[in-house]
Design a protein around this motif. Sequence first.
Motif, mmCIF file in Angstrom:
data_model
loop_
_atom_site.group_PDB
_atom_site.id
_atom_site.type_symbol
_atom_site.label_atom_id
_atom_site.label_comp_id
_atom_site.label_asym_id
_atom_site.label_seq_id
_atom_site.Cartn_x
_atom_site.Cartn_y
_atom_site.Cartn_z
ATOM 1 N N ASN B 168 -2.290 -10.593 5.335
ATOM 2 C CA ASN B 168 -2.142 -8.546 5.674
ATOM 3 C C ASN B 168 -0.779 -8.865 5.929
ATOM 4 O O ASN B 168 -0.067 -9.491 7.303
ATOM 5 N N ALA B 169 0.764 -8.028 5.682
ATOM 6 C CA ALA B 169 2.053 -8.288 6.120
ATOM 7 C C ALA B 169 1.973 -7.598 7.448
ATOM 8 O O ALA B 169 1.980 -6.018 7.059
ATOM 9 N N ASP B 170 2.151 -7.999 8.399
ATOM 10 C CA ASP B 170 1.352 -7.498 9.479
ATOM 11 C C ASP B 170 3.335 -7.264 10.630
ATOM 12 O O ASP B 170 3.555 -6.687 11.572
ATOM 13 N N HIS B 171 4.198 -7.370 10.114
ATOM 14 C CA HIS B 171 5.975 -7.457 9.789
ATOM 15 C C HIS B 171 5.921 -7.954 11.731
ATOM 16 O O HIS B 171 6.523 -7.278 12.340
ATOM 17 N N ASP B 177 6.109 -12.669 7.974
ATOM 18 C CA ASP B 177 4.931 -12.259 7.032
ATOM 19 C C ASP B 177 4.425 -13.461 5.352
ATOM 20 O O ASP B 177 5.851 -13.554 5.710
ATOM 21 N N GLY B 178 4.135 -13.673 4.938
ATOM 22 C CA GLY B 178 4.301 -14.593 3.476
ATOM 23 C C GLY B 178 3.565 -13.874 1.681
ATOM 24 O O GLY B 178 3.815 -12.771 2.026
ATOM 25 N N LYS B 179 3.811 -14.957 1.102
ATOM 26 C CA LYS B 179 3.524 -14.632 0.309
ATOM 27 C C LYS B 179 2.208 -14.554 -0.296
ATOM 28 O O LYS B 179 1.330 -15.439 -0.730
ATOM 29 N N PHE B 180 1.065 -13.471 0.609
ATOM 30 C CA PHE B 180 -0.222 -12.792 0.377
ATOM 31 C C PHE B 180 -0.720 -12.998 -0.776
ATOM 32 O O PHE B 180 -0.272 -11.808 -1.723
ATOM 33 N N GLN B 181 -1.808 -13.421 -0.799
ATOM 34 C CA GLN B 181 -2.757 -12.635 -1.710
ATOM 35 C C GLN B 181 -3.425 -10.973 -0.927
ATOM 36 O O GLN B 181 -3.193 -12.046 0.113
ATOM 37 N N PRO B 182 -3.940 -10.653 -1.454
ATOM 38 C CA PRO B 182 -4.999 -9.481 -0.500
ATOM 39 C C PRO B 182 -5.778 -10.166 0.689
ATOM 40 O O PRO B 182 -6.212 -11.435 0.233
ATOM 41 N N PRO B 183 -5.837 -9.749 2.000
ATOM 42 C CA PRO B 183 -6.324 -9.559 3.219
ATOM 43 C C PRO B 183 -7.656 -10.066 2.775
ATOM 44 O O PRO B 183 -8.450 -8.935 2.396
ATOM 45 N N LEU B 184 -8.805 -10.586 3.212
ATOM 46 C CA LEU B 184 -9.662 -10.006 3.738
ATOM 47 C C LEU B 184 -9.942 -8.897 4.624
ATOM 48 O O LEU B 184 -8.634 -9.196 4.955
ATOM 49 N N VAL B 185 -10.943 -8.886 4.890
ATOM 50 C CA VAL B 185 -11.007 -7.363 5.494
ATOM 51 C C VAL B 185 -11.979 -7.721 7.022
ATOM 52 O O VAL B 185 -12.924 -8.051 7.290
ATOM 53 N N MET B 186 -11.410 -7.196 8.311
ATOM 54 C CA MET B 186 -11.931 -6.671 9.669
ATOM 55 C C MET B 186 -13.343 -5.701 9.976
ATOM 56 O O MET B 186 -12.929 -4.576 8.478
ATOM 57 N N ASN B 187 -14.232 -6.326 10.556
ATOM 58 C CA ASN B 187 -15.139 -5.230 10.286
ATOM 59 C C ASN B 187 -15.157 -4.041 11.328
ATOM 60 O O ASN B 187 -14.277 -4.763 11.850
#
Lengths: 183, 568
Positions: B168-171, B177-187
């Motif tokens: 995730n782009a967290d700023h 931040d990097g050139k990301f693919q979509p993040p996995l998600v938090m529970n």
Amino acid sequence: MTELDRRNFITGLTAILGSASLASLHVNAIEIGETFKPRGKAEFFGDREMEMIKLIADIIIPDTDTPGASKAGVHLYIDHMAGSWMTGEETALLTKCLDDINSGAQQRHGASFTELDQAAQVAIVQVLDDERGENKAYDMLKSYIVVGYYTSEIGATQELLYDPIPGPHREIPFSEVGRVWAT
Amino acid sequence: MALPGINDFDAVVVGAGMSGGWAAKELCEKGLKVLVLDRGAPLEHGDYVTEGKAPWEMEFRGKFDREIAKREQNFQRTSYLYSDYTRHYFINDRENPYEAVDGTRFDWFRTSKVGGKSLLWGRQSYRWGPQDFESNKIDGNGVDWPIRYEDLERWYDYVEIFAGISGNADHLSQLPDGKFQPPLVMNVVERHAKAKVKAAYPERDIIMARTAHLTAPTEEQLELGRSQCQSRNECARGCSFGAYFSSLSATLPAAERTGNMTLRANAMVLSVLYDEENDRAVGIRYIDTETHEMTDVTSRIVFMCASAINSLQILLNSRSARFPDGIGNSSGTLGHYVMSHLKGVRAMGDISGFEDTYHRGRRPNGIYIPRFQNLNGQQENFLRGYGFQGSAGRGGWINARSRGGIGADFKMANRKPGGWSFSINGRGEMLPSFDNHVRLSKTRTDEWGLPIVQLSVKFGENDNKIFADIEKTALEILSATGATNIKINNKPDAPGNDNHEMGGAPMGRDPKTSYLNRWNQNHDVANLFVTDGAAMSSCASQNPSLTYMAITARAADYAVKQMKAGKI
């Protein structure tokens, strides 16, 4: 995995990935194995001990709407672990557990554990279970029964849920599945 | 030895793991004929023998034989990844001894197959931030990095796009931040913890772990036979989907398709060959670990990517009249400033509620709390800082081992998941210190004639202060989430146990105080490059693999330009 499961596995992959991309993968190389089968006859315990383990395992995890411990081969698993994996100290503890149960049965009922009726057998195991945490030998036996059952094909796929290739992870309400995942 | 000017290869890359795979790919794609040597046994992508096996298909349901493990892999067996599913990927300790000396302990995990630790890594992929390249200069520990974040930035972009990093782009300025693919998600519990901790401590961010798992594969990745992560979370067995980045799934196939790569397994490099007259590395000497046949190979350049300590071992063993203490070692820094991450102090607690929330798919990562200390000048009683890795999860049937009850009720109770727990594990930056070093035994050699490694690495005062602060902060964070039954482990793991051994061939500006220049090129021997963990001048608090990748791609680009310009 059975041959049917293997086919489902590959079909499932094709659904997920499309057949073209499946061909470019190496998934066919995934080795599909069969249930590990311990040697036909007991390798560590004698007949009476095997019978006891079978009975105790079924008292703790009985047949319900799904098969219980002995149908899942838990007694064979424990015997194989005792014969090929446990240390001498561990097998001694397990043997002592069975001996103690038997001598308790003799003292109380004048018969060995396997000769008692089911109610008496359950009562003995219940007493042991009430003492769990203080009875190392019983704790160990119960632990092996639990692990043996839920890592068996029956325990994992019929009693619990097993999904070798779940696909993208997501959060769901527990009610959507209703049981815990085996892995 | 070959005649001057006629080389067997344009380049030799020593090691085919995280760094070596990148060196192979980049050098091959730029047209060089490359020999890649790996001391491990051959392993083809997809040939993962335990992959997809259910527990009931394993003889001991995944448990390893303790007697064999003790005899053959007495140290490797302590890895959290070691099991019957993975033990064939670990090295045999009996045949490959090393020594921790001077009253120290060092935990050294090693692999036994081509692909090295890229097969067994934790896949955490974080950029190092601007502060990480400045701290040596600011506080005077270690050698000042000859590069800054800006020098590496576009190379991070480059390797992330190819490798596939979900995030995730967290700023956050300290964790670009990097050139990301979509993040996995938090529970649900991780989201709860994130909100609670942010409210109590605004500078402490809980973010989704950034990991090298494909969540939206690119055309290039699909062409290489890689595909989306299937949430098996059995990565260490090998992944035929190529869903996580490894050299076997990604860089080596890319190198292979150029037609320029020759890959040799069971090839253990003993030394870098040096031509004193022309002041050049002329190739390497390796031994076949099976046949014990020794071979010299000549090449125009040499890339050392054998993993930090193995690279140091080979370089220290490359002795000549000019370099009696290891090739290119006029600075005397080779083998020094060895580091590892500060790991082991951790906390966990129970979180009540959220009982209806469950999951489909075994998410192969967790959460991350980036370093938040000393980011705006010196504020703490220690230098630098630490972050946390962690996750929230629910117990499963394993709880039944100690659960009371028998019969149908017991069986029914085991169908339900247990309560939630949340755990975080500190990961701190160890200060670089000249005293922490690798040397070679003067008396013992291994089966192949290579003097065995001796490690002398100790935590210092600052490191211990960080451990103490991790403990305090972990308790604060767990408390802020409302956790109960909080358990703390305040015993640090030994150096090396983090699996992130680094340093020993430090990059620096001054040839008198460092081993490599800003291009990972040896100060003395211009056609010798070191681009694995050994090159790190400091270790930051983030996981290092992504930085090895970026720095290797950058060095390969430079090396080829220099070759084309006729300079090396």
